[in-house]
Design a protein around this motif. Structure first.
Motif, short mmCIF file in Angstrom:
data_model
loop_
_atom_site.label_atom_id
_atom_site.label_comp_id
_atom_site.label_asym_id
_atom_site.label_seq_id
_atom_site.Cartn_x
_atom_site.Cartn_y
_atom_site.Cartn_z
N LEU A 196 39.67 39.21 38.50
CA LEU A 196 40.79 40.14 38.56
C LEU A 196 40.45 41.36 39.42
CD1 LEU A 196 43.64 40.63 37.42
CD2 LEU A 196 42.57 41.89 35.56
N GLY A 197 39.27 41.92 39.20
CA GLY A 197 38.86 43.07 40.02
C GLY A 197 38.70 42.70 41.48
N SER A 198 38.19 41.51 41.75
CA SER A 198 38.04 41.06 43.14
C SER A 198 39.39 40.91 43.82
CB SER A 198 37.28 39.74 43.19
OG SER A 198 35.97 39.92 42.74
N ALA A 199 40.40 40.46 43.07
CA ALA A 199 41.74 40.36 43.64
C ALA A 199 42.26 41.74 44.04
CB ALA A 199 42.68 39.70 42.64
N PHE A 200 42.06 42.73 43.17
CA PHE A 200 42.52 44.09 43.48
C PHE A 200 41.72 44.69 44.64
CE2 PHE A 200 44.28 44.03 39.09
CZ PHE A 200 45.60 44.21 39.45
N SER A 248 40.37 43.02 47.11
CA SER A 248 40.84 42.36 48.33
C SER A 248 42.21 42.87 48.76
CB SER A 248 40.89 40.85 48.12
OG SER A 248 39.61 40.35 47.87
N LEU A 249 43.12 43.05 47.80
CA LEU A 249 44.44 43.58 48.15
C LEU A 249 44.36 45.00 48.68
CD1 LEU A 249 46.61 42.19 45.23
CD2 LEU A 249 46.71 41.54 47.63
N ALA A 250 43.52 45.83 48.06
CA ALA A 250 43.34 47.20 48.56
C ALA A 250 42.73 47.19 49.95
CB ALA A 250 42.47 47.99 47.59
N TRP A 251 41.77 46.29 50.17
CA TRP A 251 41.14 46.19 51.49
C TRP A 251 42.17 45.79 52.55
CZ3 TRP A 251 36.00 47.20 52.59
CH2 TRP A 251 35.61 46.91 53.88
N LEU A 252 43.03 44.83 52.21
CA LEU A 252 44.08 44.41 53.15
C LEU A 252 45.02 45.57 53.48
CD1 LEU A 252 45.10 40.88 51.84
CD2 LEU A 252 44.17 41.42 54.10
N GLY A 299 42.65 46.27 56.71
CA GLY A 299 43.27 45.24 57.53
C GLY A 299 42.78 43.86 57.14
N PRO A 300 43.08 42.86 58.00
CA PRO A 300 42.84 41.46 57.61
C PRO A 300 41.41 40.96 57.72
CG PRO A 300 43.87 41.55 59.75
CD PRO A 300 43.82 42.95 59.25
N ASN A 301 40.48 41.74 58.18
CA ASN A 301 39.08 41.30 58.25
C ASN A 301 38.45 41.47 56.85
OD1 ASN A 301 36.55 40.52 58.91
ND2 ASN A 301 36.15 42.19 60.35
N LEU A 302 38.34 40.35 56.12
CA LEU A 302 37.96 40.42 54.71
C LEU A 302 36.49 40.14 54.44
CD1 LEU A 302 41.07 38.73 53.09
CD2 LEU A 302 40.41 41.12 52.97
N ALA A 328 35.04 42.93 52.50
CA ALA A 328 35.65 42.92 51.16
C ALA A 328 35.02 41.84 50.29
CB ALA A 328 37.16 42.69 51.28
N LEU A 329 34.69 40.70 50.89
CA LEU A 329 34.02 39.64 50.14
C LEU A 329 32.66 40.12 49.65
CD1 LEU A 329 33.74 36.71 49.16
CD2 LEU A 329 32.85 36.16 51.43
N ALA A 330 31.91 40.81 50.51
CA ALA A 330 30.62 41.35 50.10
C ALA A 330 30.78 42.36 48.96
CB ALA A 330 29.92 41.99 51.29
N LEU A 331 31.80 43.21 49.06
CA LEU A 331 32.07 44.18 48.01
C LEU A 331 32.46 43.48 46.71
CD1 LEU A 331 32.30 47.19 47.31
CD2 LEU A 331 34.66 47.09 48.11
N CYS A 332 33.23 42.41 46.80
CA CYS A 332 33.63 41.64 45.60
C CYS A 332 32.41 40.99 44.94
CB CYS A 332 34.64 40.57 45.97
SG CYS A 332 36.27 41.21 46.40
#
Length: 93
Positions: free
Chosen positions: A58-62, A64-68, A72-75, A78-82
């Motif tokens: 759930l936190g990773s979804a939030f 990723s959405l905040a990162w987007l 922007g779209p380079n995730l 964000a994956l490393a942060l998740c």
């Protein structure tokens, strides 16, 4: 069945495949070591392995959405942060 309406790209398939693998791995882990090792962490209530997995997803979804929305779209970052967030949740929550 016609699944042409779905946008099954390689990243989408990998994403859902990873979640399925996580759920299966947690089920196997629970089968061999039942109980879920409940503990009280930073949130001050008892959580099990399944609870911590849910909180990390759930936190990773939030994240990723905040990162987007912000970056922007380079995730990749964000994956490393998740991943860091998930390690934190499983270790301290």
């Amino acid at each position: 069945m016609d699944f042409s309406w779905m946008a099954w790209t390689l990243p989408t398939a990998l994403f859902f495949g990873t979640i399925i693998c996580l759920l299966v791995a947690m089920g196997v882990w629970e089968y061999f070591r039942p109980g879920g090792s409940p503990r009280i962490g930073l949130l001050r209530f008892e959580t099990t392995r399944g609870d911590r997995l849910f909180l990390s997803l759930l936190g990773s979804a939030f994240i990723s959405l905040a990162w987007l929305g912000i970056v922007g779209p380079n995730l990749w970052w964000a994956l490393a942060l998740c991943l860091v967030y998930a390690v934190f949740v499983f270790r301290f929550v």
